[in-house]
Structure formats: C-alpha cells, structure tokens
Motif scaffolding. Structure first.
Motif, PDB file in Angstrom:
ATOM      1  N   VAL A  82      -5.107  16.261  -4.348  1.00 21.90           N
ATOM      2  CA  VAL A  82      -5.323  15.323  -5.450  1.00 21.90           C
ATOM      3  C   VAL A  82      -6.780  15.337  -5.892  1.00 21.90           C
ATOM      4  CG1 VAL A  82      -5.331  12.874  -6.064  1.00 21.90           C
ATOM      5  CG2 VAL A  82      -3.411  13.832  -4.790  1.00 21.90           C
ATOM      6  N   VAL A  83      -6.976  15.368  -7.204  1.00 22.73           N
ATOM      7  CA  VAL A  83      -8.300  15.204  -7.793  1.00 22.73           C
ATOM      8  C   VAL A  83      -8.268  13.918  -8.610  1.00 22.73           C
ATOM      9  CG1 VAL A  83     -10.069  16.191  -9.281  1.00 22.73           C
ATOM     10  CG2 VAL A  83      -8.599  17.699  -7.918  1.00 22.73           C
ATOM     11  N   SER A  84      -9.051  12.941  -8.192  1.00 26.14           N
ATOM     12  CA  SER A  84      -9.084  11.658  -8.885  1.00 26.14           C
ATOM     13  C   SER A  84     -10.368  10.946  -8.496  1.00 26.14           C
ATOM     14  CB  SER A  84      -7.866  10.807  -8.498  1.00 26.14           C
ATOM     15  OG  SER A  84      -7.756   9.661  -9.330  1.00 26.14           O
ATOM     16  N   ASN A  85     -10.826  10.023  -9.308  1.00 29.44           N
ATOM     17  CA  ASN A  85     -12.069   9.332  -8.990  1.00 29.44           C
ATOM     18  C   ASN A  85     -12.020   8.712  -7.606  1.00 29.44           C
ATOM     19  OD1 ASN A  85     -14.710   8.020  -9.755  1.00 29.44           O
ATOM     20  ND2 ASN A  85     -13.476   6.220  -9.336  1.00 29.44           N
ATOM     21  N   ASN A  86     -10.897   8.094  -7.277  1.00 25.26           N
ATOM     22  CA  ASN A  86     -10.705   7.520  -5.954  1.00 25.26           C
ATOM     23  C   ASN A  86      -9.222   7.635  -5.619  1.00 25.26           C
ATOM     24  OD1 ASN A  86     -10.556   5.418  -8.112  1.00 25.26           O
ATOM     25  ND2 ASN A  86      -9.708   4.228  -6.428  1.00 25.26           N
ATOM     26  N   CYS A  87      -8.791   7.005  -4.545  1.00 26.19           N
ATOM     27  CA  CYS A  87      -7.399   7.194  -4.116  1.00 26.19           C
ATOM     28  C   CYS A  87      -6.623   5.890  -4.165  1.00 26.19           C
ATOM     29  CB  CYS A  87      -7.362   7.799  -2.718  1.00 26.19           C
ATOM     30  SG  CYS A  87      -5.986   8.956  -2.475  1.00 26.19           S
ATOM     31  N   GLY A  88      -6.825   5.138  -5.255  1.00 21.11           N
ATOM     32  CA  GLY A  88      -6.084   3.897  -5.409  1.00 21.11           C
ATOM     33  C   GLY A  88      -6.546   2.839  -4.427  1.00 21.11           C
ATOM     34  N   ALA A  89      -5.685   1.912  -4.135  1.00 20.01           N
ATOM     35  CA  ALA A  89      -5.960   0.859  -3.162  1.00 20.01           C
ATOM     36  C   ALA A  89      -4.818   0.844  -2.158  1.00 20.01           C
ATOM     37  CB  ALA A  89      -6.085  -0.497  -3.871  1.00 20.01           C
ATOM     38  N   ASP A  90      -5.012   0.117  -1.084  1.00 21.68           N
ATOM     39  CA  ASP A  90      -3.954   0.037  -0.081  1.00 21.68           C
ATOM     40  C   ASP A  90      -2.673  -0.491  -0.715  1.00 21.68           C
ATOM     41  OD1 ASP A  90      -5.366   0.916   2.282  1.00 21.68           O
ATOM     42  OD2 ASP A  90      -6.517  -0.932   2.144  1.00 21.68           O
ATOM     43  N   GLY A  91      -1.626   0.344  -0.737  1.00 20.56           N
ATOM     44  CA  GLY A  91      -0.333  -0.075  -1.257  1.00 20.56           C
ATOM     45  C   GLY A  91      -0.194  -0.003  -2.757  1.00 20.56           C
ATOM     46  N   ARG A  92      -1.213   0.507  -3.465  1.00 15.34           N
ATOM     47  CA  ARG A  92      -1.145   0.609  -4.921  1.00 15.34           C
ATOM     48  C   ARG A  92      -1.626   1.982  -5.378  1.00 15.34           C
ATOM     49  NH1 ARG A  92       2.219  -2.923  -7.356  1.00 15.34           N
ATOM     50  NH2 ARG A  92       1.873  -5.042  -6.595  1.00 15.34           N
ATOM     51  N   GLY A  93      -1.033   2.474  -6.463  1.00 17.21           N
ATOM     52  CA  GLY A  93      -1.470   3.741  -7.036  1.00 17.21           C
ATOM     53  C   GLY A  93      -1.349   4.880  -6.045  1.00 17.21           C
ATOM     54  N   LEU A  94      -2.358   5.724  -5.986  1.00 15.45           N
ATOM     55  CA  LEU A  94      -2.332   6.852  -5.065  1.00 15.45           C
ATOM     56  C   LEU A  94      -2.298   6.409  -3.610  1.00 15.45           C
ATOM     57  CD1 LEU A  94      -4.870   9.243  -6.821  1.00 15.45           C
ATOM     58  CD2 LEU A  94      -2.424   9.654  -6.468  1.00 15.45           C
ATOM     59  N   GLY A  95      -2.648   5.153  -3.359  1.00 17.61           N
ATOM     60  CA  GLY A  95      -2.542   4.616  -2.007  1.00 17.61           C
ATOM     61  C   GLY A  95      -1.122   4.656  -1.471  1.00 17.61           C
ATOM     62  N   VAL A  96      -0.130   4.634  -2.362  1.00 20.38           N
ATOM     63  CA  VAL A  96       1.273   4.727  -1.947  1.00 20.38           C
ATOM     64  C   VAL A  96       1.554   6.103  -1.356  1.00 20.38           C
ATOM     65  CG1 VAL A  96       3.657   4.706  -2.792  1.00 20.38           C
ATOM     66  CG2 VAL A  96       2.019   3.017  -3.644  1.00 20.38           C
ATOM     67  N   LEU A  97       1.081   7.150  -2.029  1.00 22.99           N
ATOM     68  CA  LEU A  97       1.261   8.505  -1.517  1.00 22.99           C
ATOM     69  C   LEU A  97       0.435   8.729  -0.259  1.00 22.99           C
ATOM     70  CD1 LEU A  97       1.093  10.524  -4.865  1.00 22.99           C
ATOM     71  CD2 LEU A  97       3.131  10.103  -3.479  1.00 22.99           C
ATOM     72  N   LEU A  98      -0.764   8.167  -0.241  1.00 25.65           N
ATOM     73  CA  LEU A  98      -1.658   8.343   0.898  1.00 25.65           C
ATOM     74  C   LEU A  98      -1.074   7.726   2.164  1.00 25.65           C
ATOM     75  CD1 LEU A  98      -4.604   9.436   1.424  1.00 25.65           C
ATOM     76  CD2 LEU A  98      -5.303   7.043   1.302  1.00 25.65           C
TER      77      LEU A  98
END
Length: 251
Positions: free
Chosen positions: A49-65
């Motif tokens: 993944v290339v993104s400014n950050n990796c979302g938050a815990d349980g939200r956005g990219l945090g779900v995939l993480l």
C-alpha cells in the motif's frame, strides 16, 4: 465510455494477492472507505500500500491492516494507529517512511511518466544516507534497511534522487463524478486523491454524487476521466458516513 460498475465488490474483484495499491485520503479525510471495506471482504492479502498513512484503528486502511492483509506500506505518517506501530516494530510489516511532500511528488511523477526527480528534502538525513529500518526482525534488530540515495548538486545545493511511484491499482474517493470518470474533489479530500489516481494503472473511484456526462463544468474537473477506469456510485448513507480521528468540541 460508461465506467460505472455495479457494486464495490465487483470493482475490486481482480485485485490479487500481492498487488500494489495507491490509496487516497489523509487520516480518515477523503478515504475510499467503501472500496477498502469491499477489498477486505474480497480477501486479497500480501498487499503493498502507498498512502499518506494507514488509516486509524478499525477505520479505513486500518481494517486491512488489523486483519493482516497488508505486507508493506509506503507512507509519511504512522499517527494514532497503534496496530500500525505494533506490526512495524514487531517485524510483521515493512514500512518505507518518506517526507509527505516527497511522497506526493513521487505519486505525481509516476502519473506523469517521470521516472525520478531530485529534491532538497531529506538531504543530510538518514533517509538520504540509507540505513532506515524498513523491516525489523523479531529480536528488534534491523532485518531490511533503506538503501543510500544518489546525491547531486544543482546551483551549489545538494539534492536527493527520489524514484517515482506507480501501482497496480488506485482507490480514491471523489465528491462528484460522471460516467466517463471525470472527478471533482471537495475540500480536504483533494489531498492525496488526485495524485493516487494518476499513479494507478487501474484506478477505481467511489463518488458521492454521480452525474451524466456534460453536467460537470470542465473548468471544475480536478481529474480527467482518462485516469479513471472504474466508477462506483455511493448510496446516500455511504456518502454521508464520514469519520474523524479525534473529535474536538468547545467546552
């Protein structure tokens, strides 16, 4: 020319294990949350993944993480995502941290077909010298370190060579869009979304309001449809569901 796809799950169906993704948004602002959730349901893993950050815990990219679907992140900010920090420090996740402006320009350059560029940002730092930990070993030692970067002087000032970024797919969110893929971004959502969209070989956009071709004033279009291959129309409920990392109110 009609690029509208029937469902988010159908739009991400061909994202394979190990695919690279440029993902728009900043924190939880302007993130393509519906497409991220669809990708989570689809099941692809080992994602880069290339993104400014990796979302938050349980939200956005945090779900995939949190479900272990991401193998590598190129970004500029860990932020409040405790799981992001935990996976990085424990050696479960490879992370390439890069200055925020450099990351934006690496994505823009990739979309413009420019293979690399020189920038003064980072000169004299470990990011330029090499040796930054990309991945830790379980014992806390550095398993993978960043390589040294080429330096060159322009007008007597040293500059660092940075390589452009292109990805297999890009996931973005827009305020308005038409069936040809022309997109308009609103306020803070115009952060990394246009840049990520140009960097992806296949760009998938979720739009809050879908209009017919010709309804968008050409002067207001932020991203031409040539950069977009698939469009998803959000429901009113999906379009209204916008989260923030920290809620601040007056006493």
């Amino acid at each position: 020319m009609d690029k509208v796809i029937g469902s988010p799950l159908e739009a991400v169906a061909d994202i394979a294990d190990g695919a690279s993704l440029a993902v728009g948004g900043f924190g939880l602002s302007g993130i393509p949350e519906v497409l991220i959730d669809a990708l989570h349901a689809q099941g692809a893993s080992g994602l880069e993944v290339v993104s400014n950050n990796c979302g938050a815990d349980g939200r956005g990219l945090g779900v995939l993480l949190s479900s272990g679907r991401i193998a590598r992140v190129t970004g500029s900010y860990v932020g409040e995502n405790k799981e992001f920090a935990r996976q990085y420090l424990s050696g479960e996740l490879e992370v390439e941290l890069t200055p925020q402006g450099t990351l934006a320009e690496r994505l823009r350059a990739g979309g413009a077909g420019i293979p690399a560029f020189y920038t003064p940002a980072g000169v004299g730092t470990q990011g330029a010298r090499g040796g930054l930990p990309w991945r830790y070993a379980p014992d806390g030692s550095i398993a993978v370190a960043s390589p040294p970067k080429e330096l060159r002087e322009f007008a007597g000032q040293p500059h660092v060579l940075e390589e452009a970024i292109t990805t297999d797919f890009a996931l973005v969110r827009a305020w308005r869009g038409d069936r040809h893929g022309n997109l308009v971004f609103r306020r803070a959502a115009a952060n990394f979304n246009p840049l990520a969209a140009t960097a992806g070989r296949i760009t998938i956009a979720e739009v809050e309001e879908l209009v017919e071709p010709g309804e968008l004033d050409p002067d207001t279009v932020h991203l031409p449809g040539i950069f977009v291959q698939r469009v998803i129309r959000l429901t009113p409920e999906q379009a209204a569901a916008k989260h923030i990392e920290k809620r601040t109110v007056r006493s």
